[in-house]
Design a protein around this motif. Structure first.
Motif, short mmCIF file in Angstrom:
data_model
loop_
_atom_site.label_atom_id
_atom_site.label_comp_id
_atom_site.label_asym_id
_atom_site.label_seq_id
_atom_site.Cartn_x
_atom_site.Cartn_y
_atom_site.Cartn_z
N ILE A 1 1.10 -0.80 0.23
CA ILE A 1 -0.04 0.28 -0.27
C ILE A 1 0.84 0.98 0.66
CG2 ILE A 1 -2.12 1.42 0.93
CD1 ILE A 1 -2.77 -1.24 2.44
N ALA A 2 1.83 0.83 1.39
CA ALA A 2 2.53 2.28 0.83
C ALA A 2 3.06 2.55 0.08
CB ALA A 2 4.27 2.21 2.24
N THR A 3 3.98 1.58 -1.23
CA THR A 3 5.21 1.30 -2.44
C THR A 3 3.58 2.07 -3.47
OG1 THR A 3 6.10 -0.26 -1.21
CG2 THR A 3 6.31 0.34 -4.03
N GLN A 4 2.55 2.11 -3.46
CA GLN A 4 1.64 2.44 -4.69
C GLN A 4 1.38 3.87 -4.19
OE1 GLN A 4 -1.29 0.25 -4.72
NE2 GLN A 4 0.43 -1.90 -5.59
N GLU B 1 -1.13 7.77 7.50
CA GLU B 1 -0.77 9.01 6.77
C GLU B 1 1.33 8.13 6.48
OE1 GLU B 1 2.23 13.07 8.30
OE2 GLU B 1 1.16 11.70 10.08
N VAL B 2 1.83 7.24 7.07
CA VAL B 2 3.18 7.01 6.49
C VAL B 2 3.01 5.74 5.31
CG1 VAL B 2 4.83 7.12 8.50
CG2 VAL B 2 3.06 5.07 7.27
N LEU B 3 1.67 5.62 5.17
CA LEU B 3 1.01 4.47 4.05
C LEU B 3 0.49 5.26 2.92
CD1 LEU B 3 -0.95 1.76 5.39
CD2 LEU B 3 0.54 1.25 4.61
N GLY B 4 0.38 7.12 3.15
CA GLY B 4 -0.04 7.48 1.89
C GLY B 4 -1.77 7.64 2.10
N ILE B 5 -2.29 7.65 2.62
CA ILE B 5 -4.15 7.57 2.20
C ILE B 5 -4.96 7.98 3.06
CG2 ILE B 5 -3.63 4.99 0.98
CD1 ILE B 5 -4.57 3.66 4.20
N ASN B 6 -3.63 8.90 3.72
CA ASN B 6 -4.63 10.24 4.37
C ASN B 6 -5.82 10.62 3.70
OD1 ASN B 6 -5.09 9.21 7.48
ND2 ASN B 6 -3.26 10.29 7.80
N ASP B 7 -6.05 11.55 2.08
CA ASP B 7 -6.58 11.80 1.64
C ASP B 7 -7.18 10.39 0.59
OD1 ASP B 7 -4.33 10.75 0.80
OD2 ASP B 7 -4.13 12.46 -1.16
N ARG B 8 -7.49 9.62 1.28
CA ARG B 8 -7.96 8.30 0.03
C ARG B 8 -8.75 7.52 1.03
NH1 ARG B 8 -3.53 7.21 -4.03
NH2 ARG B 8 -3.28 8.81 -4.82
N PRO B 9 -10.20 7.78 1.67
CA PRO B 9 -10.92 7.13 2.42
C PRO B 9 -11.11 6.13 1.68
CG PRO B 9 -11.83 9.03 1.85
CD PRO B 9 -10.71 9.06 1.26
N ASP B 10 -11.51 5.70 0.36
CA ASP B 10 -11.81 4.66 -0.66
C ASP B 10 -10.72 3.09 0.18
OD1 ASP B 10 -10.11 5.96 -1.59
OD2 ASP B 10 -10.12 4.37 -2.98
#
Length: 456
Positions: free
Chosen positions: A46-49, A217-226
């Motif tokens: 998930i983080a890589t993407q 946040e470290v995954l980079g998905i706080n702006d992607r609730p889906d």
């Protein structure tokens, strides 16, 4: 009596994870979907993407590749079309003019362009290393948040179990109170522990929510609730402690490399961290700086260029350059005096190389320290884990003895609560140590530049 005391003796011999809440599980069941806890490797994916820092580093790599292609193009023939149509209104005459030529140029000898291509190639290799270093840094950050989150899940799980135990105990105390076998003060003590447990559960739930936000946040998905991150799978912790550093490297180094490390104990740590992509990037930056020194030394070197042009200029002999045909030749560009510019640029390039060499040594020292400390922490964590497992066995035996003593009247609620508290503390300490083992392994692999989803 105390039918749930066996909870601490048989149901949870090892720490387990808190799964998705009952409400979410019910909804998933209603829609026919099963929620599987996420493993660390899946979080890496998930983080890589999604991690924006990795997108930034990927863009840097793409940019450096384009610059290399540009430097390569400058060493190839250049063909240009220069075409003009104009009309002149002069005092003596008015006339149209056509001026056209196809010009070709080719650098026969230009060491600065050759060095530029070499520097651009090295810079592209540097960006490849920096992207890999960025991946491993992101994976390290994900690992840190993952283990913190998992520890908190386990802590909340044990608090829930303690709550069940205390409520069962309260029920038993109330029953004994009605029979005159228990004091009212005992019930107040149990209720006090229940209130404290509730406060701890509220705090644990809050911390879990905060840690979830940090993980996202470290995954980079706080702006992607889906993209959902709910329960986390228990980390796979090797049960046997590694005896030697090479035990951790058997899956990532060849036998020849392992033998080389064993034979060079005095330089083992330094040799290990040389594989870290940050160190490799700095080493290539130093090489690029050396190439730049050589390039700046070529400032006064003559450059030779071949050129040619197919010309068609027509103004009915009204303009001076009327001609048709082909011209070609060789140009030599030789700076004779630049006022000390060349020596100044060489001095700057050498100073830049010295700075990079110092940064490389600093980075190597930091990574050696991290690798050595991670190894020591790992050994200590394994030793502590053995002690904690023994402490849990002792605490369970003590609790069982006090339960029997309470039934016979030779113990009291205070002793029982303290014994139960000791069992809870011993149980909840195990996930912390397991997480510490996992995290120190991750830090070790990161320090030597071999952190990847396959080693966890």
């Amino acid at each position: 009596m105390f039918t749930k005391h066996a909870l601490f003796k048989s149901i949870f011999p090892k720490p387990v994870l808190l799964h998705v809440s009952l409400m979410l599980a019910g909804l998933l069941y209603a829609f026919g979907v099963s929620a599987q806890p996420l493993k660390l490797q899946q979080l890496f994916d998930i983080a890589t993407q999604n991690n924006p820092e990795l997108s930034y580093l990927q863009a840097n790599q793409d940019l450096s590749l384009a610059k290399y292609q540009e430097s390569e193009a400058l060493l190839k023939p250049q063909v240009r079309l220069i075409s003009e149509f104009s009309y002149a209104w002069m005092e003596m005459n008015n006339f149209p003019r056509f001026a056209n030529q196809v010009a070709v140029s080719y650098p026969l000898y230009d060491p600065m362009l050759q060095d530029s291509k070499l520097i651009a190639s090295t810079q592209y290799d540097i960006e490849i290393d920096l992207l890999e270093a960025g991946r491993q840094k992101a994976w390290l950050q994900v690992s840190q948040q993952y283990f913190n989150y998992w520890k908190q899940q386990a802590a909340l799980h044990y608090l829930e179990q303690e709550k069940d135990y205390l409520y069962e105990l309260l029920f038993q105390v109330e029953s004994r109170l009605e029979l005159g076998m228990q004091d009212l003060d005992d019930m107040a003590k149990v209720q006090s522990r229940i209130d404290r447990n509730r406060s701890q559960r509220i705090e644990a739930q809050k911390r879990l929510a905060l840690l979830k936000n940090n993980l996202r946040e470290v995954l980079g998905i706080n702006d992607r609730p889906d993209i959902e991150v709910e329960a986390l799978a228990k980390p796979a912790i090797p049960q046997q402690a590694p005896l030697f550093v090479t035990d951790l490297l058997e899956d990532s180094l060849s036998k020849q490399q392992l033998d080389g490390l064993i034979q060079s104990q005095d330089q083992q740590w330094q040799r290990l961290v040389l594989g870290n992509p940050l160190v490799e990037a700095l080493q290539k930056q130093w090489q690029a700086a050396q190439q730049k020194i050589h390039q700046k030394q070529q400032v006064l070197t003559p450059k030779v260029e071949a050129f040619g042009a197919l010309v068609y200029n027509e103004s009915d002999r009204n303009f001076y350059d009327d001609m048709r045909g082909f011209r070609g030749g060789v140009r030599i560009n030789a700076p004779l005096y630049l006022g000390g510019q060349a020596s100044a640029e060489v001095a700057q390039a050498r100073a830049e190389a010295d700075k990079i060499a110092a940064l490389q040594r600093k980075q190597e020292n930091a990574l050696i320290t991290m690798a050595m400390n991670a190894w020591l922490e790992l050994q200590s964590a394994y030793e502590n884990y053995d002690v904690q497992q023994q402490a849990l066995k002792t605490a369970r035996c003590t609790l069982e003895a006090i339960e029997q003593a309470l039934i016979s009247g030779s113990s009291d609620i205070i002793e029982l609560l303290e014994a139960q508290k000791a069992v809870y503390q011993a149980q909840s300490a195990l996930p912390d140590t397991e997480a510490e083992i996992g995290l120190q392994r991750i830090k070790f692999y990161w320090a030597i530049g071999r952190l990847n989803p396959g080693i966890t």
